[in-house]
Design a protein around this motif. Structure first.
Motif, PDB file in Angstrom:
ATOM      1  N   LEU A 246     129.318  17.421 -18.015  1.00  0.00           N
ATOM      2  CA  LEU A 246     128.005  17.327 -17.365  1.00  0.00           C
ATOM      3  C   LEU A 246     127.167  16.218 -17.997  1.00  0.00           C
ATOM      4  O   LEU A 246     126.504  15.454 -17.287  1.00  0.00           O
ATOM      5  N   GLN A 247     127.221  16.105 -19.310  1.00  0.00           N
ATOM      6  CA  GLN A 247     126.473  15.051 -19.991  1.00  0.00           C
ATOM      7  C   GLN A 247     126.974  13.663 -19.564  1.00  0.00           C
ATOM      8  O   GLN A 247     126.186  12.768 -19.296  1.00  0.00           O
ATOM      9  N   ILE A 248     128.289  13.512 -19.491  1.00  0.00           N
ATOM     10  CA  ILE A 248     128.864  12.230 -19.069  1.00  0.00           C
ATOM     11  C   ILE A 248     128.456  11.915 -17.627  1.00  0.00           C
ATOM     12  O   ILE A 248     128.050  10.790 -17.318  1.00  0.00           O
ATOM     13  N   ALA A 249     128.533  12.916 -16.743  1.00  0.00           N
ATOM     14  CA  ALA A 249     128.151  12.709 -15.337  1.00  0.00           C
ATOM     15  C   ALA A 249     126.682  12.336 -15.218  1.00  0.00           C
ATOM     16  O   ALA A 249     126.309  11.494 -14.392  1.00  0.00           O
ATOM     17  N   THR A 250     125.851  12.945 -16.045  1.00  0.00           N
ATOM     18  CA  THR A 250     124.410  12.645 -16.007  1.00  0.00           C
ATOM     19  C   THR A 250     124.145  11.196 -16.396  1.00  0.00           C
ATOM     20  O   THR A 250     123.412  10.480 -15.701  1.00  0.00           O
ATOM     21  N   MET A 251     124.755  10.757 -17.480  1.00  0.00           N
ATOM     22  CA  MET A 251     124.549   9.364 -17.905  1.00  0.00           C
ATOM     23  C   MET A 251     125.165   8.384 -16.914  1.00  0.00           C
ATOM     24  O   MET A 251     124.588   7.327 -16.658  1.00  0.00           O
ATOM     25  N   ASP A 252     126.313   8.742 -16.339  1.00  0.00           N
ATOM     26  CA  ASP A 252     126.924   7.880 -15.322  1.00  0.00           C
ATOM     27  C   ASP A 252     126.007   7.738 -14.112  1.00  0.00           C
ATOM     28  O   ASP A 252     125.871   6.642 -13.552  1.00  0.00           O
ATOM     29  N   LEU A 253     125.390   8.846 -13.692  1.00  0.00           N
ATOM     30  CA  LEU A 253     124.468   8.786 -12.547  1.00  0.00           C
ATOM     31  C   LEU A 253     123.271   7.907 -12.873  1.00  0.00           C
ATOM     32  O   LEU A 253     122.873   7.058 -12.060  1.00  0.00           O
ATOM     33  N   ILE A 254     122.709   8.075 -14.053  1.00  0.00           N
ATOM     34  CA  ILE A 254     121.585   7.221 -14.466  1.00  0.00           C
ATOM     35  C   ILE A 254     122.013   5.759 -14.459  1.00  0.00           C
ATOM     36  O   ILE A 254     121.301   4.893 -13.917  1.00  0.00           O
ATOM     37  N   ASP A 255     123.164   5.461 -15.029  1.00  0.00           N
ATOM     38  CA  ASP A 255     123.655   4.074 -15.076  1.00  0.00           C
ATOM     39  C   ASP A 255     123.868   3.505 -13.680  1.00  0.00           C
ATOM     40  O   ASP A 255     123.534   2.342 -13.420  1.00  0.00           O
ATOM     41  N   GLN A 256     124.423   4.317 -12.768  1.00  0.00           N
ATOM     42  CA  GLN A 256     124.630   3.849 -11.396  1.00  0.00           C
ATOM     43  C   GLN A 256     123.298   3.516 -10.731  1.00  0.00           C
ATOM     44  O   GLN A 256     123.165   2.487 -10.066  1.00  0.00           O
ATOM     45  N   LEU A 257     122.322   4.400 -10.905  1.00  0.00           N
ATOM     46  CA  LEU A 257     121.011   4.169 -10.282  1.00  0.00           C
ATOM     47  C   LEU A 257     120.349   2.916 -10.844  1.00  0.00           C
ATOM     48  O   LEU A 257     119.807   2.107 -10.090  1.00  0.00           O
ATOM     49  N   LEU A 258     120.418   2.746 -12.157  1.00  0.00           N
ATOM     50  CA  LEU A 258     119.772   1.586 -12.778  1.00  0.00           C
ATOM     51  C   LEU A 258     120.505   0.293 -12.471  1.00  0.00           C
ATOM     52  O   LEU A 258     119.889  -0.779 -12.453  1.00  0.00           O
ATOM     53  N   SER A 259     121.804   0.364 -12.193  1.00  0.00           N
ATOM     54  CA  SER A 259     122.520  -0.854 -11.813  1.00  0.00           C
ATOM     55  C   SER A 259     122.110  -1.302 -10.408  1.00  0.00           C
ATOM     56  O   SER A 259     122.155  -2.485 -10.093  1.00  0.00           O
ATOM     57  N   ILE A 260     121.708  -0.370  -9.582  1.00  0.00           N
ATOM     58  CA  ILE A 260     121.211  -0.703  -8.238  1.00  0.00           C
ATOM     59  C   ILE A 260     119.824  -1.326  -8.328  1.00  0.00           C
ATOM     60  O   ILE A 260     119.532  -2.320  -7.670  1.00  0.00           O
ATOM     61  N   ASN A 261     118.971  -0.710  -9.158  1.00  0.00           N
ATOM     62  CA  ASN A 261     117.607  -1.198  -9.289  1.00  0.00           C
ATOM     63  C   ASN A 261     117.076  -0.774 -10.661  1.00  0.00           C
ATOM     64  O   ASN A 261     116.755   0.399 -10.856  1.00  0.00           O
ATOM     65  N   PRO A 262     116.969  -1.682 -11.620  1.00  0.00           N
ATOM     66  CA  PRO A 262     116.488  -1.327 -12.957  1.00  0.00           C
ATOM     67  C   PRO A 262     115.090  -0.706 -12.964  1.00  0.00           C
ATOM     68  O   PRO A 262     114.750   0.038 -13.881  1.00  0.00           O
ATOM     69  N   MET A 263     114.304  -0.971 -11.931  1.00  0.00           N
ATOM     70  CA  MET A 263     112.958  -0.398 -11.880  1.00  0.00           C
ATOM     71  C   MET A 263     112.973   1.105 -11.615  1.00  0.00           C
ATOM     72  O   MET A 263     111.963   1.782 -11.789  1.00  0.00           O
ATOM     73  N   LEU A 264     114.119   1.642 -11.227  1.00  0.00           N
ATOM     74  CA  LEU A 264     114.219   3.087 -11.041  1.00  0.00           C
ATOM     75  C   LEU A 264     114.033   3.839 -12.357  1.00  0.00           C
ATOM     76  O   LEU A 264     113.786   5.044 -12.355  1.00  0.00           O
ATOM     77  N   GLU A 265     114.135   3.125 -13.463  1.00  0.00           N
ATOM     78  CA  GLU A 265     113.894   3.721 -14.783  1.00  0.00           C
ATOM     79  C   GLU A 265     112.525   4.408 -14.820  1.00  0.00           C
ATOM     80  O   GLU A 265     112.342   5.408 -15.515  1.00  0.00           O
TER      81      GLU A 265
END
Length: 171
Positions: free
Chosen positions: A131-150
């Motif tokens: 679950l921790q890995i999936a969470t960080m992967d999801l965050i990374d995917q979102l930020l690769s689309i748009n860093p402002m999503l941070e």
């Protein structure tokens, strides 16, 4: 346990993540239901969320809700409580039945495109790590689309869930 049987939770971003509203943020607010994707939950022997037809490979659902809800269940699972999680877009449920340090994860579905019942047994530690890995992967995917999503509440909530679950494990 061999790495062959380790639980995996993977989120695959659909093509829609490359369009509104994720790419348009901050000009347009995003909502948790804007973050949908294909969900793989299983190990090398059994994929709980796999379809039985060729139309689609895995469940597609609102992954932000799913990941946040999975984190919310960890304290109850750690206390030995039986808990369940409903997918938002389909008649599926994941049940978690703790047995000491092991968890039986059961997938139940009323959708004819999915098997009615599948199960796997993993350790709580393996489940949380996946679950921790999936969470960080999801965050990374979102930020690769748009860093402002941070700056969004959605990404911040994912980070909070990750940190809170990590603290639970450390206790």
């Amino acid at each position: 346990m061999s790495s062959k049987n380790l639980i995996k939770i993977r989120i695959s971003s659909p093509e829609t993540w490359d369009s509104d509203p994720l790419k348009l943020y901050p000009n347009r607010e995003i909502q948790p239901h804007d973050i949908a994707g294909d969900i793989y939950v299983g190990n090398d022997d059994t994929v709980l969320t796999e379809t039985v037809s060729e139309l689609s490979k895995y469940i597609n659902d609102y992954v932000w809700y799913l990941i946040v809800d999975m984190h919310a269940l960890i304290p109850n699972i750690a206390k030995g409580q039986i808990v369940g999680l409903h997918f938002l877009d389909d008649p599926h449920v994941l049940l978690f039945i703790p047995y000491g340090t092991q968890i039986e994860v059961i997938f139940k579905s009323n959708n004819p495109n999915y098997p009615p019942w599948k199960e796997i047994v993993v350790s709580l530690e393996e489940w949380v790590e996946a679950l921790q890995i999936a969470t960080m992967d999801l965050i990374d995917q979102l930020l690769s689309i748009n860093p402002m999503l941070e700056e969004t509440l959605e990404v911040q909530k994912l980070r909070d869930c990750y940190n809170n679950t990590h603290q639970i494990l450390m206790q």
